[in-house]
Design an enzyme around this catalytic site. Structure first.
Site, PDB file in Angstrom:
ATOM      1  N   LYS A 116      42.882   1.154 -43.437  1.00 39.20           N
ATOM      2  CA  LYS A 116      44.346   1.204 -43.345  1.00 39.20           C
ATOM      3  C   LYS A 116      44.917   2.216 -44.330  1.00 39.20           C
ATOM      4  CE  LYS A 116      44.938  -3.248 -41.306  1.00 39.20           C
ATOM      5  NZ  LYS A 116      44.604  -2.461 -40.101  1.00 39.20           N
ATOM      6  N   GLU A 200      55.812  -2.530 -50.054  1.00 38.26           N
ATOM      7  CA  GLU A 200      56.662  -1.905 -49.039  1.00 38.26           C
ATOM      8  C   GLU A 200      58.033  -2.568 -48.984  1.00 38.26           C
ATOM      9  OE1 GLU A 200      53.322  -0.601 -45.676  1.00 38.26           O
ATOM     10  OE2 GLU A 200      54.772  -2.180 -45.252  1.00 38.26           O
ATOM     11  N   ARG A 292      41.073   2.105 -29.263  1.00 39.99           N
ATOM     12  CA  ARG A 292      40.480   1.499 -28.055  1.00 39.99           C
ATOM     13  C   ARG A 292      41.550   1.437 -26.977  1.00 39.99           C
ATOM     14  NH1 ARG A 292      42.240  -2.475 -31.512  1.00 39.99           N
ATOM     15  NH2 ARG A 292      43.742  -3.915 -30.576  1.00 39.99           N
TER      16      ARG A 292
HETATM   17  C1  MV4 Z   1      55.523  -5.698 -42.073  1.00 38.31           C
HETATM   18  C2  MV4 Z   1      56.558  -6.596 -41.710  1.00 38.31           C
HETATM   19  C3  MV4 Z   1      57.799  -6.455 -42.317  1.00 38.31           C
HETATM   20  N1  MV4 Z   1      57.992  -5.488 -43.256  1.00 38.31           N
HETATM   21  N2  MV4 Z   1      55.760  -4.741 -43.002  1.00 38.31           N
HETATM   22  C4  MV4 Z   1      52.046  -7.947 -39.661  1.00 38.31           C
HETATM   23  C5  MV4 Z   1      50.617  -7.525 -39.561  1.00 38.31           C
HETATM   24  C6  MV4 Z   1      50.651  -6.053 -39.528  1.00 38.31           C
HETATM   25  N3  MV4 Z   1      50.666  -5.637 -38.128  1.00 38.31           N
HETATM   26  C7  MV4 Z   1      51.906  -5.647 -40.212  1.00 38.31           C
HETATM   27  N4  MV4 Z   1      52.783  -6.789 -40.114  1.00 38.31           N
HETATM   28  C8  MV4 Z   1      54.029  -6.737 -40.601  1.00 38.31           C
HETATM   29  N5  MV4 Z   1      54.295  -5.788 -41.538  1.00 38.31           N
HETATM   30  C9  MV4 Z   1      56.972  -4.658 -43.579  1.00 38.31           C
HETATM   31  N6  MV4 Z   1      57.195  -3.717 -44.530  1.00 38.31           N
HETATM   32  C10 MV4 Z   1      56.286  -7.577 -40.717  1.00 38.31           C
HETATM   33  C11 MV4 Z   1      55.038  -7.634 -40.170  1.00 38.31           C
HETATM   34  C12 MV4 Z   1      54.791  -8.612 -39.112  1.00 38.31           C
HETATM   35  C13 MV4 Z   1      54.507  -8.189 -37.811  1.00 38.31           C
HETATM   36  C14 MV4 Z   1      54.438  -6.830 -37.489  1.00 38.31           C
HETATM   37  C15 MV4 Z   1      54.139  -6.470 -36.168  1.00 38.31           C
HETATM   38  C16 MV4 Z   1      53.905  -7.430 -35.183  1.00 38.31           C
HETATM   39  C17 MV4 Z   1      53.979  -8.752 -35.509  1.00 38.31           C
HETATM   40  C18 MV4 Z   1      54.275  -9.161 -36.821  1.00 38.31           C
HETATM   41  C19 MV4 Z   1      54.339 -10.514 -37.133  1.00 38.31           C
HETATM   42  C20 MV4 Z   1      54.628 -10.890 -38.409  1.00 38.31           C
HETATM   43  C21 MV4 Z   1      54.871  -9.949 -39.412  1.00 38.31           C
END
Ligand code: MV4
Length: 678
Positions: A116, A200, A292
């Site tokens: 990442k 972040e 993928r």
């Molecule tokens: C975040 C966020 C809010 N703010 N980053 C969840 C796992 C990874 N895909 C990144 N994720 C998130 N990062 C910041 N700065 C909220 C999430 C998040 C989320 C993101 C995409 C799809 C589903 C999610 C479910 C919960 C939290």
């Protein structure tokens, strides 16, 4: 182009890849574990190789076994699908080393996107917007706290080695930061063996919007627009759609360019997805890149009219991309629902078992079903309990999304699954919920709409009880007709089930239960031979009739008319259970035989006892007769009503304990009955 490929996967994606390969005239080799010997993907492939025991780590996750199968069958390429080894750089390398084409990106791209932090550095260099924050190596708490103060609260502390939502902690104020940081580092150390964190800006109510990209080995790369995958539960996608509601052409071009720049930054070849996290105002930031073909790729195929697996095979064989960016156009709107054998009422616990009944909706240009199972197959605990992906598409201009919503609701209502718990009812409520229907999307939608999505145990509608009763009445009629046709006296009045009696008409009582609720439907036969009934339930009588589609031996398509309301329904019997499908919902009722109380063991052995005092008014079967389950044996008059005592199972009537006209006491054994051994 390849003339034979091996699919290193199972389930719906394996079937889906085989379908495209077959259309392109490419022969296919399936691999399967011992548990999948009878699986659909094995049946669809031209050849199949067993690669080991059921456990994926002994079969589908064993690169050497899969490469060996490719070499043994002369497959020139391996398509990995998604999951399993699809993003495993060692597997990609093993394919290359063996001279078998890996249908996917170069090993270097898999490696680059596997980390990442590396991915973020690459994106930054490519000018792709990153979430405001700090991703550096200085991990001194005071320094990180200064970064958090600079970014502005709320902030998110993320374990650099985490992913999929693991190792994330929101911090709402400066006073909490240092404690939260220490706790995050401890957790990251124990969970991932690496306590590095990044800080972040915390996006509140974010959306997950991802761009499909495709590169060839000649330096071309395009984006095939976006998918909105915000509706997730515990970081598992539930519904996906394309295009993203509210996306403007300008924003789409901006994000698409960023996605293509990201892909070019790593020399990407093949199908890939660049994921963005997006604020409600549309500002977007890179989240991660997947190397993928994603589960949800069909919604992109539906709005572009393309076959992404065909593109993968052509690009894998060295061709240039079939289309240029300016030739790609969005048409209509598509939505995908993932249908799972899991129980929403039990925390979405996976449900395993035999698919006793499985009837997907009719496929068309607007309805697509990607599935890896057929009726009679088992959902086993070995693998992901996906039953199918249901995809709908509508192309009615500015109303396309509303059209797609309506088509999804109808398709879900037509999807009949009996034998395992499933999430179809939950998906119907999710598609219908105002937030989703109104495109008020963010990753917290399911949590926010819990009240609507998880109603208290839904009251079973009156019609569902009546439909189940009607199915029993039709069953009676069929059994009697079958018996009469085999009887030496086919015109005996006892062979009919129209309720005719010398002194009026008898009532047929059907006892049904759902959970703690038990109901009695008393059916009177309407005169005039129209085959109608009068159904008494909860003190209310309804005129009703039912008919099955000609030629269908069961009640998968039962047309009922209840008090003038005509309904298309299904009733699927599984043992004593009656699964009623009505108005897009399904209800599980249990047929209760109140008169069957076996003497002695409580099993089906022994005899049938009278549950109440009464008088025997007719013996229908004969001593020594072998009968089917449900065959009427005798008629007992009790509580001013006639009760047909039926065989609780297939077996033999040994003897009757009472003759016609005799009074019987409560609990008296009426029939000595021996159940047929299985
Ligand atoms: C975040 C966020 C809010 N703010 N980053 C969840 C796992 C990874 N895909 C990144 N994720 C998130 N990062 C910041 N700065 C909220 C999430 C998040 C989320 C993101 C995409 C799809 C589903 C999610 C479910 C919960 C939290």
């Amino acid at each position: 182009m390849f003339n034979k490929i091996l699919i290193a996967n199972r389930g719906e994606i394996a079937c889906r890849v085989i379908k495209t390969a077959r259309r392109m005239g490419i022969r296919t080799v399936a691999v399967y574990s011992e548990a999948d010997a009878g699986a659909r993907h094995v049946r669809l492939a031209d050849e199949a190789v067993c690669i080991g025991p059921a456990a994926a780590r002994e079969s589908y996750l064993r690169p050497e076994k899969i490469v060996a199968a490719a070499l043994a069958t002369g497959a020139q390429a391996i398509h990995p699908g998604y999951g399993f080894l699809s993003e495993n750089e060692d597997f990609a390398e093993a394919c290359q080393a063996s001279g078998v084409v890996f249908v996917g990106p170069p090993v270097a791209a898999i490696r680059a996107m596997g980390s990442k932090s590396e991915a973020k550095k690459l994106m930054e260099k490519a000018g792709v917007p990153l979430t405001p924050g700090y991703h550096g190596d200085n991990q001194a708490p005071e320094f990180l706290k200064q970064q958090a103060d600079r970014i502005g609260y709320p902030v998110l502390i993320k374990a650099a080695a985490g992913g999929g939502g693991k190792g994330m902690r929101a911090v709402n104020s400066a006073t909490e930061f240092l404690d939260a940081l220490a706790s995050c580092k401890r957790e990251a150390k124990s969970s991932f063996g690496d306590e590095h964190v990044l800080i972040e800006k915390y996006l509140q109510r974010p959306r997950h919007i991802e761009f499909q990209i495709f590169g060839d080995s000649h330096g071309n790369c395009v984006y095939l627009f976006e998918r909105d995958c915000s509706v997730q539960r515990r970081h598992q996608k539930v519904l996906e759609e394309a295009p993203a509601p509210g996306m403007t052409p300008e924003r789409r071009a901006q994000m698409g360019k960023a996605a293509v720049d990201a892909a070019k930054a790593v020399g990407y070849v093949g199908a890939g997805t660049v994921e963005f996290i997006v604020n409600q105002d549309g500002t977007f930031y890179f989240m991660e890149m997947n190397t993928r073909l994603q589960v949800e790729h069909p919604v992109t195929e539906m709005i572009t009219g393309l076959d992404l697996v065909e593109w993968q095979l052509r690009v894998g064989a060295g061709d240039t991309l079939p289309l240029l960016q300016e030739q790609l156009v969005i048409r209509g709107h598509a939505i995908e629902a993932r249908i799972y054998a899991e129980d929403p009422d039990k925390g979405f616990l996976p449900s395993t078992g035999k698919l006793i009944h499985l009837a997907p909706p009719q496929e068309s240009a607007n309805v697509r079903v990607d599935t890896g199972v057929e009726q009679g197959d088992e959902i086993t605990p070995w693998y992901d309990p996906m039953i199918a992906k249901l995809i709908v598409w509508d192309d009615s201009g500015s109303q396309s999304r509303d059209g797609a919503l309506a088509r999804m609701l109808q398709a879900l209502a037509d999807y009949r699954v009996v034998g395992v718990a499933n999430n179809i009812g939950f998906l119907s409520r999710l598609v219908a919920c105002p937030a989703f229907a109104g495109a008020d999307l963010d990753t917290g939608l399911i949590e926010r709409e819990r009240g609507f999505l998880f109603p208290d145990a839904a009251e079973i509608p009156r019609e569902a009880w009546l439909v189940a009763a009607l199915a029993e009445l039709l069953t009676d009629r069929r059994r009697s007709a079958a018996r009469a046709s085999r009887s030496s006296d086919p015109h005996s009045p006892w062979a009919t089930t129209d309720g005719w009696r010398m002194n009026g008409t008898a009532l047929r009582h059907i006892h049904l239960r759902a959970g703690e609720t038990e109901k009695l439907v008393s059916a009177g036969y309407q005169s005039g031979g129209a085959g109608g009934f009068s159904l008494l339930l909860d003190g209310v009588s309804s005129a009703a009739s039912a008919s099955t589609q000609p030629g269908t031996g069961d009640f998968t398509q039962l047309v009922v008319d209840i008090a003038g309301r005509r309904l298309n329904t299904s009733v699927i019997a599984a043992g004593e259970k009656r699964h009623v499908f009505l108005d897009g919902m399904s209800y599980c009722l249990v047929l209760v035989d109140p008169l069957f109380h076996a003497a002695g063991s409580g099993g089906a052995e022994g005899g049938l006892v009278a549950p109440m005092p009464g008088k025997v008014i007719a013996l229908i079967a004969s001593p020594g007769q072998v009968v089917e389950k449900g065959a009427p044996l005798l008629i007992l008059e009790a509580m001013k009503m006639e009760h047909t005592i039926a065989a609780p199972a297939a077996g033999t009537v040994k003897s009757f304990r009472f003759g016609v006209g005799e009074q019987v006491g409560d609990g008296a054994e009426l029939v000595e009955f021996v159940v047929k051994k299985p």
